[in-house]
Design an enzyme around this catalytic site. Structure first.
Site, PDB file in Angstrom:
ATOM      1  N   ASP A   1      63.582 -18.728   0.144  1.00 33.17           N
ATOM      2  CA  ASP A   1      62.366 -18.039   0.562  1.00 33.17           C
ATOM      3  C   ASP A   1      61.682 -17.424  -0.647  1.00 33.17           C
ATOM      4  OD1 ASP A   1      60.392 -17.076   2.231  1.00 33.17           O
ATOM      5  OD2 ASP A   1      61.762 -16.049   3.589  1.00 33.17           O
TER       6      ASP A   1
ATOM      7  N   GLU B   1      62.099 -14.214   8.845  1.00 30.19           N
ATOM      8  CA  GLU B   1      62.670 -14.497   7.531  1.00 30.19           C
ATOM      9  C   GLU B   1      63.969 -13.722   7.331  1.00 30.19           C
ATOM     10  OE1 GLU B   1      58.551 -15.367   5.015  1.00 30.19           O
ATOM     11  OE2 GLU B   1      59.360 -13.339   5.131  1.00 30.19           O
TER      12      GLU B   1
ATOM     13  N   GLY C   1      54.145 -10.304   3.146  1.00 29.34           N
ATOM     14  CA  GLY C   1      52.720 -10.476   2.863  1.00 29.34           C
ATOM     15  C   GLY C   1      52.094 -11.535   3.748  1.00 29.34           C
ATOM     16  N   GLY C   2      52.925 -12.495   4.167  1.00 33.51           N
ATOM     17  CA  GLY C   2      52.457 -13.544   5.073  1.00 33.51           C
ATOM     18  C   GLY C   2      52.726 -13.232   6.531  1.00 33.51           C
TER      19      GLY C   2
ATOM     20  N   ALA D   1      59.035 -14.202  -2.185  1.00 33.69           N
ATOM     21  CA  ALA D   1      59.026 -12.741  -2.104  1.00 33.69           C
ATOM     22  C   ALA D   1      57.714 -12.236  -2.680  1.00 33.69           C
ATOM     23  CB  ALA D   1      60.202 -12.139  -2.862  1.00 33.69           C
TER      24      ALA D   1
ATOM     25  N   THR E   1      55.133 -20.440  -2.186  1.00 28.11           N
ATOM     26  CA  THR E   1      56.168 -21.016  -3.051  1.00 28.11           C
ATOM     27  C   THR E   1      57.108 -21.920  -2.261  1.00 28.11           C
ATOM     28  OG1 THR E   1      56.064 -18.999  -4.383  1.00 28.11           O
ATOM     29  CG2 THR E   1      57.897 -20.472  -4.798  1.00 28.11           C
TER      30      THR E   1
ATOM     31  N   LYS F   1      55.867 -11.661  -9.596  1.00 27.98           N
ATOM     32  CA  LYS F   1      56.646 -10.967  -8.561  1.00 27.98           C
ATOM     33  C   LYS F   1      57.877 -10.245  -9.112  1.00 27.98           C
ATOM     34  CE  LYS F   1      53.698 -12.989  -5.922  1.00 27.98           C
ATOM     35  NZ  LYS F   1      54.028 -13.864  -4.803  1.00 27.98           N
TER      36      LYS F   1
END
Length: 263
Positions: free
Chosen positions: A112, A134, A127-128, A114, A41, A152
């Protein structure tokens, strides 16, 4: 064909959320240091930032009546603080100016994604594999904004995102840490995250490993974070508590909904 249509709809939702967030929180003349998160995103966040800062779209200036030359001058002063190798690449690809916390320790606004957002704006991230950097960037931002698609949005963490809480750990200690986590009440499984394009585990930008711990529905994310972070060798968890100020969710129907931090 159906999968392609669904994917297109999800990407459109991400883009809508990202554009709406940037348009609301980037104020020319005031927003000069911007935190750039990681993930799919955030690609659209940086895309919109580039459009704004390169003069392709106009946003309301902080003063409400700045001329174009003054707005361009403000834009040249904007610095982006990346949270990962991916974020650094995005900033460079869009010809934006990057910086670091050593020189810019206070961030005006950070954007950011989520993996999941609950009703209190607590998050699961990582997840990344970038949650440590972050969280550092988000914690140094005056305003932390989350952008995501409709998948999400949840009432309780662990109900939509079922891959577990990402936990960054020191490599030499991952086995005893895993054993400790497995004894925590509610722990269903704890797995070492393995890489897909290389042999062996995923290695973070910090040179550490990742454990994914499934606790099912997380009723008290603050307590769980404290229990995890107190284990020696745990670098950081993917639980973000009392950090986000507002979340933007791109919906299936093309609209954008928001959640605001409750006072």
């Amino acid at each position: 064909m159906l999968r392609r249509v669904m994917s297109s709809g999800i990407e459109a939702a991400k883009k809508k959320a990202a554009y709406a967030a940037v348009d609301e929180f980037v104020k020319l003349g005031r927003t000069k240091v911007i935190g750039v998160g990681s993930g799919s995103t955030v690609v659209y966040v940086v895309e919109r930032l580039a459009q704004v800062l390169h003069g392709k779209v106009k946003l309301a200036s902080d003063g409400g009546g700045e001329d174009e030359s003054k707005a361009q001058s403000y834009a040249k002063q904007v610095v982006c603080i990346p949270t990962s190798f991916q974020a650094t690449q995005l900033i460079e690809q869009h010809d934006l100016t990057s910086g670091n916390l050593g020189r810019y320790p206070v961030i005006d606004v950070a954007f950011d994604g989520a993996d999941e957002v609950d009703s209190q704006l607590a998050l699961i991230k990582g997840g990344g594999g970038c949650q440590t950097q972050e969280k550092i960037v988000a914690s140094n931002a005056n305003i932390f904004v989350v952008v995501a698609d409709y998948r999400k949005e949840a009432d309780t963490l662990g109900t939509k995102w079922t891959k577990g809480v990402p936990i960054e750990v020191i490599p030499s200690a991952y086995v005893p840490i895993r054993n400790r986590i497995q004894k925590i009440k509610g722990a269903k499984s704890v797995t070492l995250r393995m890489a897909k394009a290389k042999a062996g585990p995923v290695v973070t930008d910090n040179g550490n490993l990742l454990l994914d711990a499934d606790f099912g529905a997380i009723e008290d994310p603050r307590a769980l974070h404290k229990e995890l972070i107190d284990i020696p060798g745990v670098v950081e968890t993917g639980l973000f508590i009392d950090m986000a100020h507002k979340a933007f969710f791109g919906q299936e129907d093309g609209t954008v909904t928001t959640r605001v931090k409750k006072q």
